[in-house]
Design a protein around this motif. Structure first.
Motif, mmCIF file in Angstrom:
data_model
loop_
_atom_site.group_PDB
_atom_site.id
_atom_site.type_symbol
_atom_site.label_atom_id
_atom_site.label_comp_id
_atom_site.label_asym_id
_atom_site.label_seq_id
_atom_site.Cartn_x
_atom_site.Cartn_y
_atom_site.Cartn_z
ATOM 1 N N ARG A 90 0.842 -1.198 -0.232
ATOM 2 C CA ARG A 90 -0.161 0.221 0.010
ATOM 3 C C ARG A 90 0.738 1.212 0.119
ATOM 4 O O ARG A 90 0.572 2.134 -0.912
ATOM 5 C CB ARG A 90 -1.044 -0.163 1.218
ATOM 6 C CG ARG A 90 -1.380 1.271 1.395
ATOM 7 C CD ARG A 90 -2.764 1.735 0.552
ATOM 8 N NE ARG A 90 -3.331 2.847 0.958
ATOM 9 C CZ ARG A 90 -4.146 3.448 0.067
ATOM 10 N NH1 ARG A 90 -4.382 3.260 -1.029
ATOM 11 N NH2 ARG A 90 -4.722 4.598 0.614
ATOM 12 N N TYR A 91 1.823 1.444 1.096
ATOM 13 C CA TYR A 91 2.505 2.349 1.281
ATOM 14 C C TYR A 91 4.021 2.286 0.457
ATOM 15 O O TYR A 91 4.719 3.151 0.168
ATOM 16 C CB TYR A 91 2.779 3.125 2.529
ATOM 17 C CG TYR A 91 1.409 3.292 3.031
ATOM 18 C CD1 TYR A 91 0.682 4.337 2.788
ATOM 19 C CD2 TYR A 91 0.897 2.273 4.279
ATOM 20 C CE1 TYR A 91 -0.436 4.576 3.641
ATOM 21 C CE2 TYR A 91 -0.267 2.442 4.676
ATOM 22 C CZ TYR A 91 -1.038 3.758 4.312
ATOM 23 O OH TYR A 91 -2.184 4.092 4.923
ATOM 24 N N SER B 250 2.249 7.362 0.374
ATOM 25 C CA SER B 250 2.999 7.477 1.731
ATOM 26 C C SER B 250 3.071 8.728 2.268
ATOM 27 O O SER B 250 3.503 8.939 3.555
ATOM 28 C CB SER B 250 4.179 6.634 1.678
ATOM 29 O OG SER B 250 5.101 7.291 0.941
ATOM 30 N N ASP C 172 3.061 -1.990 7.007
ATOM 31 C CA ASP C 172 3.077 -2.352 5.331
ATOM 32 C C ASP C 172 4.437 -2.881 5.268
ATOM 33 O O ASP C 172 4.442 -4.105 4.469
ATOM 34 C CB ASP C 172 3.108 -1.246 4.654
ATOM 35 C CG ASP C 172 2.665 -1.532 3.125
ATOM 36 O OD1 ASP C 172 1.962 -2.325 3.206
ATOM 37 O OD2 ASP C 172 3.059 -0.665 2.177
ATOM 38 N N ARG D 281 -5.486 -1.299 -3.686
ATOM 39 C CA ARG D 281 -3.874 -0.954 -3.178
ATOM 40 C C ARG D 281 -3.163 0.105 -3.822
ATOM 41 O O ARG D 281 -2.551 0.820 -3.099
ATOM 42 C CB ARG D 281 -3.031 -2.425 -3.502
ATOM 43 C CG ARG D 281 -1.502 -2.298 -2.923
ATOM 44 C CD ARG D 281 -0.766 -3.346 -3.379
ATOM 45 N NE ARG D 281 -0.445 -3.335 -4.874
ATOM 46 C CZ ARG D 281 -0.127 -4.276 -5.765
ATOM 47 N NH1 ARG D 281 0.121 -5.593 -5.008
ATOM 48 N NH2 ARG D 281 0.134 -4.178 -6.912
ATOM 49 N N ASP D 282 -3.411 0.287 -5.134
ATOM 50 C CA ASP D 282 -2.635 1.379 -5.740
ATOM 51 C C ASP D 282 -3.238 2.597 -6.021
ATOM 52 O O ASP D 282 -2.695 3.426 -6.429
ATOM 53 C CB ASP D 282 -2.206 0.541 -7.115
ATOM 54 C CG ASP D 282 -1.203 -0.586 -6.934
ATOM 55 O OD1 ASP D 282 -0.818 -0.703 -6.005
ATOM 56 O OD2 ASP D 282 -1.097 -1.470 -7.810
ATOM 57 N N THR E 186 -6.268 4.031 -4.566
ATOM 58 C CA THR E 186 -7.434 4.609 -3.549
ATOM 59 C C THR E 186 -6.609 5.654 -2.584
ATOM 60 O O THR E 186 -6.113 5.613 -1.459
ATOM 61 C CB THR E 186 -7.685 3.620 -2.472
ATOM 62 O OG1 THR E 186 -6.794 2.677 -2.013
ATOM 63 C CG2 THR E 186 -8.826 2.750 -3.227
ATOM 64 N N TYR F 163 -5.822 -5.658 5.227
ATOM 65 C CA TYR F 163 -4.598 -5.045 4.697
ATOM 66 C C TYR F 163 -4.609 -3.584 4.653
ATOM 67 O O TYR F 163 -3.613 -3.145 4.658
ATOM 68 C CB TYR F 163 -4.376 -5.693 3.485
ATOM 69 C CG TYR F 163 -4.229 -7.335 3.449
ATOM 70 C CD1 TYR F 163 -3.142 -7.774 4.044
ATOM 71 C CD2 TYR F 163 -5.188 -8.138 2.914
ATOM 72 C CE1 TYR F 163 -3.099 -9.067 3.672
ATOM 73 C CE2 TYR F 163 -5.066 -9.428 2.850
ATOM 74 C CZ TYR F 163 -3.924 -9.916 3.312
ATOM 75 O OH TYR F 163 -3.668 -11.423 3.319
ATOM 76 N N LEU F 164 -5.784 -2.863 4.712
ATOM 77 C CA LEU F 164 -5.641 -1.509 4.505
ATOM 78 C C LEU F 164 -6.699 -0.915 5.624
ATOM 79 O O LEU F 164 -7.697 -0.257 5.176
ATOM 80 C CB LEU F 164 -6.330 -1.099 3.193
ATOM 81 C CG LEU F 164 -5.483 -1.699 1.796
ATOM 82 C CD1 LEU F 164 -6.294 -1.520 0.474
ATOM 83 C CD2 LEU F 164 -3.990 -1.128 2.070
ATOM 84 N N LEU G 41 -7.620 2.774 5.483
ATOM 85 C CA LEU G 41 -8.105 3.384 4.241
ATOM 86 C C LEU G 41 -9.569 4.022 4.647
ATOM 87 O O LEU G 41 -10.725 3.391 5.078
ATOM 88 C CB LEU G 41 -8.504 2.280 3.460
ATOM 89 C CG LEU G 41 -9.134 2.768 1.939
ATOM 90 C CD1 LEU G 41 -7.972 3.723 1.227
ATOM 91 C CD2 LEU G 41 -9.143 1.249 1.006
#
Length: 511
Positions: free
Chosen positions: A147-148, A193, A204, A240-241, A243, A268-269, A272
């Protein structure tokens, strides 16, 4: 600019559209039967080393052997850094600024025959999908995106996305990366990030390290070739990429995928902040948001501009050519202003079409000729500004002496046009068929060719009705002349089931 992500998900296909203030700006399609392999990591075997090309072919289990260039071979001896520094930025989604940690080492060319041998087993990652007749492009420099962060397990350096412009923020992120990264492991801070706390980045990184540990275990067991790490499906890659803070909602029409996405976000997020909605109307989701009609337009060569001008897009094997025309637009003042306005509007549309159609590689744009240098610079500046919003790395590299704008855009997979279409079985991809007149003359030549051998007999001709009409209306004299010269009788029959280029010329026994 507020964005919405619209997802149409079925068992066989996932389609995703990004809306900028209601207008489609990006489209992604992934089909189960033809799922992409970019980002996957394989345990493969070298099948051929080609010193003359400084390349090797590696069997990774796909239909065609994958292509590995010497510049993509990682060299663990850091005194022989090769070309790896130059390639890091091109192997992940974000442009990166790599921190050399002690200065730039001299780049030393190492022949591929000294690095690889046939039958050698190696771990590689797909950098580019198989495109056309070419196999996948692979690299031994591995990257695992989170994510980051992006984890670089074989490359002990840190970097920060160049899209983070604040020097203060860049320095803060570099310091965090230096403090959390494991020994002999590289990390890159992605654009998203920016503003993240150390705890978020550490979580992450821990997640990515677990993935790498599993990948290492798989790489040491099982058959060769084999898949040892598979990147996320399209829907989850979008989460993941893409949002970022400017995305206000994600709307999906599949309840099962909706529930899976919620679970993915929780696991995982967790940080978010995203409005995830289930679309439950009877009207198909892409029809409701007027996306379906936009997809159908992506197959058109001609794209009209609001002013009345238009651009023509022709995609070849190695490059894409775009031509700009004034069309119906005649302007209000003078010719120079008309040309400038058309070119400025075209520049914005071209940048949009590159994203929508996922056109990559070399793009040549033939704008309408501009006499004034200041007008050329305005068009150049507009085009460069529009390309900045492209997630793929794209830039104007040159304006040729003929006034052609040369653009490069990172290509990882086939264009959307190639995904949605295939070569015409009639014209075999030429985009053209013989005219009715040409087919008519082909028929007359064939009749003349066989007529001397069938004197006093009948020749039967069958062709498409439009071709037959052309013969009977415009070539009656030619038919009469052939019949008289060779003492034959010609019978012509139309058949609408025939292709325009297809015909039969059959000699019969009796007149």
């Amino acid at each position: 600019m507020a964005k919405d992500i619209i997802i149409n998900s079925t068992v066989n296909e996932a389609r995703i559209a990004v809306l900028d203030n209601g207008s489609v700006s990006e489209i992604y399609i992934e089909r189960t039967k033809n799922k992409g392999v970019a980002g996957n990591i394989y345990r493969g075997k070298v099948v051929k080393v080609l010193p003359g090309m400084q390349s090797a072919f590696v069997d990774i289990g796909l239909n065609k052997a994958a292509f590995l260039h010497v510049a993509d071979v990682y060299i663990s001896d850091m005194d022989h850094f090769s070309l790896m520094e130059d390639r890091v930025a091109n192997e992940i989604d974000d442009e990166v600024d790599v921190d050399e940690n002690g200065g730039i080492k001299e780049k030393v060319f190492v022949p591929i025959e000294e690095l690889l041998q046939e039958e050698q087993e190696i771990v590689v990652q797909v950098a580019k999908e198989p495109i056309g007749q070419k196999g996948a492009r692979i690299t031994t420099h591995l990257t695992i995106p989170g994510r980051y962060l992006v984890l670089m397990p074989t490359y002990d350096h840190i970097g920060v996305s160049r899209r983070i412009e604040s020097e203060e923020e860049r320095e803060r992120l570099k310091n965090i990366l230096l403090s959390i990264k494991p020994d002999n492991i590289g990390l890159i801070a992605r654009t998203v990030s920016e503003g993240s706390e150390e705890q978020e980045l550490r979580q992450d990184m821990d997640y990515l390290m677990r993935i790498w540990s599993k990948t290492q275990n798989h790489s040491q067991q099982g058959k060769v070739p084999s898949l040892i790490y598979e990147d996320l499906d399209l829907v989850y890659r979008i989460l993941r990429d893409m949002t970022t803070d400017d995305v206000k909602s994600i709307i999906i029409d599949n309840k099962s995928t909706f529930m899976n996405m919620k679970s993915f976000i929780r696991e995982y997020l967790p940080d978010l902040k995203m409005d995830l909605q289930l679309y439950e109307n009877d009207m198909p989701i892409f029809d409701y948001y007027n996306i379906e009609i936009e997809i159908s337009r992506l197959l058109d060569r001609r794209v009209w501009l609001k002013s009345g001008g238009y651009i023509v897009i022709d995609q070849a094997e190695a490059l894409t050519v775009i031509d700009v025309n004034t069309g119906r637009y005649v302007g209000k003042r003078n010719f120079d202003e008309t040309v400038l306005k058309t070119n400025l509007e075209a520049a914005k549309e071209i940048a949009l079409q590159l994203r929508l159609r996922n056109l990559g590689g070399i793009i040549i744009v033939d704008f309408i000729d501009m006499e004034k240098e200041e007008h050329k610079q305005k068009v150049l500046q507009t085009l460069e500004n529009e390309l900045k919003s492209d997630r793929a790395k794209a830039s104007v590299v040159n304006i040729s002496p003929l006034g052609l704008f040369e653009i490069t855009r990172k290509r990882v997979q086939d264009s959307l046009t190639k995904t949605l279409s295939e070569a015409c079985p009639y014209c075999e991809g030429r985009g053209l068929v013989k005219s009715k007149v040409t087919t008519c003359y082909d028929i007359l030549r064939e009749v003349r060719r066989i007529a001397p051998y069938f004197s006093k007999k009948r020749i039967f001709v069958e062709a498409h009705s439009e071709v037959v009409d052309n013969i009977l209306n415009y070539e009656k004299e030619s038919i009469d002349e052939i019949e008289l010269t060779y003492s034959i009788d010609i019978e012509i029959k139309p058949n609408d089931k025939y292709h325009l280029e297809h015909f039969d010329v059959i000699p019969l026994e009796k007149m």
